[in-house]
Design a protein around this motif. Structure first.
Motif, mmCIF file in Angstrom:
data_model
loop_
_atom_site.group_PDB
_atom_site.id
_atom_site.type_symbol
_atom_site.label_atom_id
_atom_site.label_comp_id
_atom_site.label_asym_id
_atom_site.label_seq_id
_atom_site.Cartn_x
_atom_site.Cartn_y
_atom_site.Cartn_z
ATOM 1 N N UNK A 54 0.821 -1.208 0.000
ATOM 2 C CA UNK A 54 0.000 0.000 0.000
ATOM 3 C C UNK A 54 0.857 1.261 0.000
ATOM 4 N N UNK A 55 0.227 2.382 -0.331
ATOM 5 C CA UNK A 55 0.915 3.669 -0.271
ATOM 6 C C UNK A 55 1.374 3.973 1.150
ATOM 7 N N UNK A 57 2.364 1.894 3.365
ATOM 8 C CA UNK A 57 3.591 1.130 3.621
ATOM 9 C C UNK A 57 4.786 1.805 2.974
ATOM 10 N N UNK A 58 4.617 2.347 1.777
ATOM 11 C CA UNK A 58 5.726 3.036 1.111
ATOM 12 C C UNK A 58 6.099 4.316 1.866
ATOM 13 N N UNK A 59 5.114 4.990 2.415
ATOM 14 C CA UNK A 59 5.402 6.184 3.210
ATOM 15 C C UNK A 59 6.191 5.821 4.466
ATOM 16 N N UNK A 60 5.874 4.671 5.058
ATOM 17 C CA UNK A 60 6.639 4.204 6.222
ATOM 18 C C UNK A 60 8.081 3.901 5.824
ATOM 19 N N UNK A 61 8.272 3.370 4.633
ATOM 20 C CA UNK A 61 9.619 3.085 4.146
ATOM 21 C C UNK A 61 10.419 4.376 3.986
ATOM 22 N N UNK A 62 9.771 5.411 3.493
ATOM 23 C CA UNK A 62 10.454 6.695 3.320
ATOM 24 C C UNK A 62 10.872 7.264 4.667
ATOM 25 N N UNK A 63 10.026 7.149 5.644
ATOM 26 C CA UNK A 63 10.384 7.643 6.979
ATOM 27 C C UNK A 63 11.542 6.837 7.560
ATOM 28 N N UNK A 64 11.541 5.532 7.329
ATOM 29 C CA UNK A 64 12.660 4.705 7.778
ATOM 30 C C UNK A 64 13.942 5.123 7.065
ATOM 31 N N UNK A 65 13.834 5.402 5.770
ATOM 32 C CA UNK A 65 15.002 5.848 5.008
ATOM 33 C C UNK A 65 15.556 7.145 5.587
ATOM 34 N N UNK A 66 14.686 8.041 5.986
ATOM 35 C CA UNK A 66 15.149 9.310 6.552
ATOM 36 C C UNK A 66 15.842 9.096 7.898
ATOM 37 N N UNK A 67 15.363 8.145 8.663
ATOM 38 C CA UNK A 67 16.056 7.814 9.917
ATOM 39 C C UNK A 67 17.468 7.321 9.631
ATOM 40 N N UNK A 68 17.594 6.469 8.631
ATOM 41 C CA UNK A 68 18.906 5.942 8.274
ATOM 42 C C UNK A 68 19.786 7.017 7.638
ATOM 43 N N UNK A 69 19.183 7.945 6.887
ATOM 44 C CA UNK A 69 19.939 9.055 6.322
ATOM 45 C C UNK A 69 20.544 9.905 7.430
ATOM 46 N N UNK A 70 19.751 10.180 8.448
ATOM 47 C CA UNK A 70 20.248 10.957 9.586
ATOM 48 C C UNK A 70 21.384 10.221 10.284
ATOM 49 N N UNK A 71 21.198 8.934 10.511
ATOM 50 C CA UNK A 71 22.208 8.137 11.207
ATOM 51 C C UNK A 71 23.504 8.041 10.412
ATOM 52 N N UNK A 72 23.411 8.060 9.078
ATOM 53 C CA UNK A 72 24.588 7.907 8.224
ATOM 54 C C UNK A 72 25.069 9.218 7.617
ATOM 55 N N UNK A 73 24.508 10.347 8.092
ATOM 56 C CA UNK A 73 24.914 11.674 7.629
ATOM 57 C C UNK A 73 24.781 11.813 6.109
ATOM 58 N N UNK A 74 23.646 11.395 5.597
ATOM 59 C CA UNK A 74 23.312 11.545 4.178
ATOM 60 C C UNK A 74 22.184 12.564 4.082
ATOM 61 N N UNK A 75 22.368 13.601 3.264
ATOM 62 C CA UNK A 75 21.410 14.709 3.220
ATOM 63 C C UNK A 75 20.292 14.501 2.205
ATOM 64 N N UNK A 76 20.549 13.685 1.214
ATOM 65 C CA UNK A 76 19.521 13.356 0.215
ATOM 66 C C UNK A 76 19.993 12.119 -0.526
ATOM 67 N N UNK A 77 19.061 11.408 -1.137
ATOM 68 C CA UNK A 77 19.439 10.273 -1.978
ATOM 69 C C UNK A 77 18.756 10.381 -3.335
#
Length: 427
Positions: A54-55, A57-77
């Protein structure tokens, strides 16, 4: 009552309809059930069991990605066409020299960059994912730079410097173009973010993978029950494809016969199935984008004692890998457990006869992060998914591989499908 292959062929003459001539390709599609072997025709569609992602679920994936971006010091992908694009956005886009990409900043709304003449087609797909009809799409004409569109979008989000993560399949020409258009950005790998999300499956993803594995195993068994001496590897492969289709999914397998089975990924040489020769099948299907990957080793007729012995060793190695797979255990330990069984049985050392790693991550790609191989110290975690596929390959004679997919649980690991019992009762 469970029939053996030989019992089935003796009692079901219809199983050979349309397969009377050796070498005659089996029609996987476009044929009525009357032309199919009974074992395939009696399979039921399981299409309705596959519930789409579902959409939300994809939105939850994006939020998880942002958590990992913060943890890995990545500003955008940046993600272009491929399974990661589908994973986060539900957009299926074939790759070409024209850039289509989604840019996900750690803060602010994601945006798309698209060839102007493709905008309508793009928006049709964009609407089915996060952002819906309100998602931002920046277009570029044929004489304009798509990379400048990315740079402008990032600038609007106050990102002119920092770490720009590139999904692992982004082509070099695209990353180079962005590097020139936005020299203040430092290009880094987005794998800690994308694989970090994808390697941990949700219960929904596990359900889809379980269904994919069950469909493939049923297809293999139906093809096996329909086998006749004189068929080619292509005939058998067509039956596997037809058996997947009968269940409502596209799938198939590569087939290797006799000494060709000693090559893990086989040979393209013409091969004919004979009594007493090993047949190694390896393949799978996709269910709502999630793959299965199963290998089975079978024999038409009576196997030799050596064949049975080798299958027994590989079975023990597969079981050892399954038993070793637990949360906190390093990936390499699973490979080591299977390799020890095979080496202790006289088919070592190292990669002499067990020529590949014991497993790979699996999900939307048949092979994805992480890998069960020596040197990988990543600890296993619940809901990771892998193939478990030890093998012994004896050049000039035959090869054996038993492969099922497994998922890591809170306390250990479980296979999605049952192991092959033995060579005389492969299902």
């Amino acid at each position: 009552m469970k029939f053996s292959r030989r019992d089935f062929l003796q009692t079901a003459a219809v199983a050979t309809v349309g397969l009377a001539k050796p070498g005659m390709a089996f029609a996987a599609q476009g044929e009525g059930k009357a032309s199919q072997p009974e074992a395939i025709a009696r399979l039921k569609s399981r299409k309705t069991e596959a519930k789409p992602i579902t959409t939300a679920e994809r939105e939850q994936r994006i939020e998880k990605a942002r958590e990992l971006m913060t943890a890995n010091k990545v500003d955008a992908i940046m993600i272009t066409g491929g399974t990661s694009l589908v994973y986060f956005t539900n957009i299926h886009w074939w790759m070409s020299e024209r850039l289509f990409a989604v840019i996900l900043p750690v803060k602010g709304n994601l945006f798309y960059v698209c060839p102007a003449f493709e905008e309508d087609r793009a928006r049709e797909q964009v609407a089915s994912g996060p952002g819906g009809n309100n998602a931002e799409v920046r277009t570029w004409q044929e004489d304009e730079s798509p990379y400048q569109r990315i740079a402008d979008g990032l600038k609007d989000r106050k990102l002119t410097t920092g770490n720009m993560g590139m999904e692992e399949t982004v082509r070099y020409v695209f990353s180079e173009g962005l590097n020139k258009a936005a020299p203040g950005l430092h290009l880094v790998s987005a794998t800690p973010v994308t694989a970090g999300c994808r390697m941990i499956k949700t219960q929904h993803e596990l359900q889809l993978m379980k269904l994919a594995n069950e469909v493939t195993l049923a297809a293999y068994e139906a093809a096996y029950l329909s086998t006749k001496e004189g068929m080619t590897q292509n005939d058998f492969g067509a039956m596997v494809q037809a058996a997947h289709s009968q269940q409502g999914f596209e799938g198939g397998a590569t087939i290797q016969v006799g000494e060709n089975s000693a090559l893990p990924h086989g040979s393209a040489k013409p091969q004919v199935i004979r009594e007493g020769t090993i047949l190694l099948m390896d393949g799978g299907c996709k269910v709502e984008g999630y793959e299965s990957d199963i290998s089975r080793t079978v024999v038409l007729g009576k196997p030799s004692d050596k064949m049975k012995q080798v299958v027994e060793i590989v079975h023990k190695a597969q079981s050892a890998a399954l038993a070793a797979a637990k949360p906190g255990v390093q990936c390499q330990a699973v490979d080591a457990a299977a390799r020890k069984v095979i080496t202790d049985a006289g088919y070592g050392p190292d990669y002499k006869h067990f020529t590949h790693r014991v497993g790979h991550g699996i999900g939307m790609d048949g092979h994805e992060w992480p890998y069960l191989v020596r040197g990988n110290t990543l600890p296993l975690a619940p809901n990771m998914t892998f193939s478990d596929e030890p093998g012994i390959y004896i050049r000039g004679e035959f090869g054996v591989r038993l492969e099922d997919d497994m998922h890591i649980t809170e306390n250990g690991a479980e296979l999605f499908t049952k192991q092959s019992p033995d060579l005389e009762h492969p299902f």
